[in-house]
Design an enzyme around this catalytic site. Structure first.
Site, PDB file in Angstrom:
ATOM      1  N   HIS A 242       0.848  -1.203   0.000  1.00 58.13           N
ATOM      2  CA  HIS A 242       0.000   0.000   0.000  1.00 58.13           C
ATOM      3  C   HIS A 242       0.883   1.252   0.000  1.00 58.13           C
ATOM      4  O   HIS A 242       0.703   2.175   0.799  1.00 58.13           O
ATOM      5  CB  HIS A 242      -0.950   0.006   1.196  1.00 58.13           C
ATOM      6  CG  HIS A 242      -1.878  -1.167   1.246  1.00 58.13           C
ATOM      7  ND1 HIS A 242      -3.094  -1.183   0.608  1.00 58.13           N
ATOM      8  CD2 HIS A 242      -1.756  -2.371   1.830  1.00 58.13           C
ATOM      9  CE1 HIS A 242      -3.680  -2.347   0.814  1.00 58.13           C
ATOM     10  NE2 HIS A 242      -2.884  -3.093   1.543  1.00 58.13           N
TER      11      HIS A 242
ATOM     12  N   TYR B 151       4.209  -5.527   9.334  1.00 57.53           N
ATOM     13  CA  TYR B 151       4.096  -4.075   9.354  1.00 57.53           C
ATOM     14  C   TYR B 151       5.234  -3.461  10.173  1.00 57.53           C
ATOM     15  O   TYR B 151       5.815  -2.434   9.802  1.00 57.53           O
ATOM     16  CB  TYR B 151       2.768  -3.638   9.953  1.00 57.53           C
ATOM     17  CG  TYR B 151       1.537  -3.949   9.136  1.00 57.53           C
ATOM     18  CD1 TYR B 151       1.612  -4.578   7.895  1.00 57.53           C
ATOM     19  CD2 TYR B 151       0.269  -3.637   9.616  1.00 57.53           C
ATOM     20  CE1 TYR B 151       0.488  -4.859   7.163  1.00 57.53           C
ATOM     21  CE2 TYR B 151      -0.874  -3.915   8.879  1.00 57.53           C
ATOM     22  CZ  TYR B 151      -0.760  -4.533   7.660  1.00 57.53           C
ATOM     23  OH  TYR B 151      -1.884  -4.827   6.939  1.00 57.53           O
TER      24      TYR B 151
END
Length: 364
Positions: A65, A336
């Site tokens: 993303h 992440y």
């Protein structure tokens, strides 16, 4: 206090040996936990490496993303969620600040918006006691894989070949033949309309979680953010002719004209509904409740915006919300964190949106 007797040479040697053994054991344990001694073991680093290998290394940007913009607003609870969760933001009259991010799928930060990929909304709610709830949602209600191992295999199978810049068709075909759930996801994305705007898309948690009420009762749930803006379909046939940043420009223009709103709707699992498999949709007749309204008021560039240093870790949860046994949640959280560590140590180049004069003008 008596002066301790000096250690003999033999005692000093034993003590130093013990310290070395303890340090060595700790290093060994750390190396084992990191996967260094078992190269085939799945680790956060291997997942992030696969993402970089798939879309290339773009220093300073998120590994997934990569193209996004920050948004700012608030969430107002309507009280209906208090029966399901003791989380403070669901109380009647509760209002909490929100920092969020809209993005498109993929790890290429200057990719054009005219691609058939999912759109994403990520949010961080800050509760009155300072705790946070972070969630990353996609406009697709299912995920292409059910496990971290399959996610890694999917990235490797669809990795572009150096000679062609495209995935190896034979490798992709072999993966899809063995993974009907991924075929189902790709069919969904191909057959369903794309939202024409970030503002009129519905965003799904995809993974299941547990809501826990004041009595300690836990219920398995999924949720979605459903827009007040009417849905409009994006014409896929004209995508190649659109401006590179048209989705983000449209969002910023809409926000300059006024706030955008979504309703938070929770779906309760029924008997037999999988809480540990994000590839499997739940039946449409499951009980649902509307818990409150998300209002987004403005957009800002991520380069120096409030979402820049946020990871939308799905395991950052307040009291009243807990993880399910979906194995993707822990993998997402760890990947992440690893991605953030890498990009935080790299130069921070300007994003494609920051280099777009017309877009910069809309977010001023």
């Amino acid at each position: 206090m008596p002066t301790p007797e000096p250690l003999s040479a033999g005692q000093r040697t034993l003590r130093l040996t013990a310290i070395a053994l303890i340090a060595g054991a700790l290093a060994l344990a750390f190396a084992a936990s990191a996967g260094w001694l078992t190269p085939a073991r799945l680790t956060p680093g291997r997942i992030v490496d696969a993402l970089q290998g798939h879309d290339g290394l773009h220093p300073g940007f998120r590994r997934a993303h990569a193209k996004g913009v920050c948004v700012i607003g608030e969430f107002a609870g309507n009280g209906a969620g208090a029966a399901l969760s003791k989380a403070a933001l669901f109380a009647a009259g509760a209002r909490v600040p929100v920092v969020g991010r809209f993005s498109t799928g993929g790890g290429i930060p200057d990719a054009p918006d005219g691609r058939v990929v999912f759109h994403s909304m990520a949010l961080s709610f800050t509760l009155p006691d300072g705790s946070q709830w972070r969630t990353g949602m996609n406009h697709v209600p299912i995920f292409p894989v059910a496990t971290p191992q399959d996610f890694l295999a999917f990235q490797l199978a669809t990795r572009p070949a150096p000679a062609t810049g495209k995935p190896d068709p034979a490798r992709v075909a072999a993966y899809l033949a063995a993974h009907p759930e991924t075929r189902a996801f790709m069919a969904w994305l191909r057959e369903h309309p794309l939202p024409s705007s970030f503002a009129n898309g519905t965003y799904y948690s995809v993974n299941a979680f547990r809501f826990i009420d004041a009595a300690g009762t836990a219920r398995t749930v999924r949720w979605r953010m459903q827009p007040e803006a009417p849905f409009a379909e994006l014409d896929k046939a004209t995508l190649a002719q659109r401006d590179a940043d048209f989705l983000f420009a449209d969002l910023a223009t809409r926000l300059r004209a006024g706030p955008l709103r979504w309703q938070l709707i929770v779906t309760l699992a029924g008997p037999g509904d999988a809480g540990n498999d994000a590839t499997r949709p739940w039946p449409a007749d499951r009980r649902e409740l509307t818990l409150g309204t998300l209002t987004l008021e403005r957009a800002t560039l991520e380069d120096d915006g409030p979402c820049r240093d946020l990871t939308f870790d799905p395991l950052i949860l307040p009291a009243g919300i807990a993880a399910s046994d979906d194995p993707l949640l822990a993998a997402r959280s760890a990947a992440y964190a690893r991605s953030f560590t890498r990009r935080a140590g790299e130069p921070a180049p300007r994003s494609a949106l920051a280099r777009d004069p017309s877009f910069r003008e809309t977010v001023r």
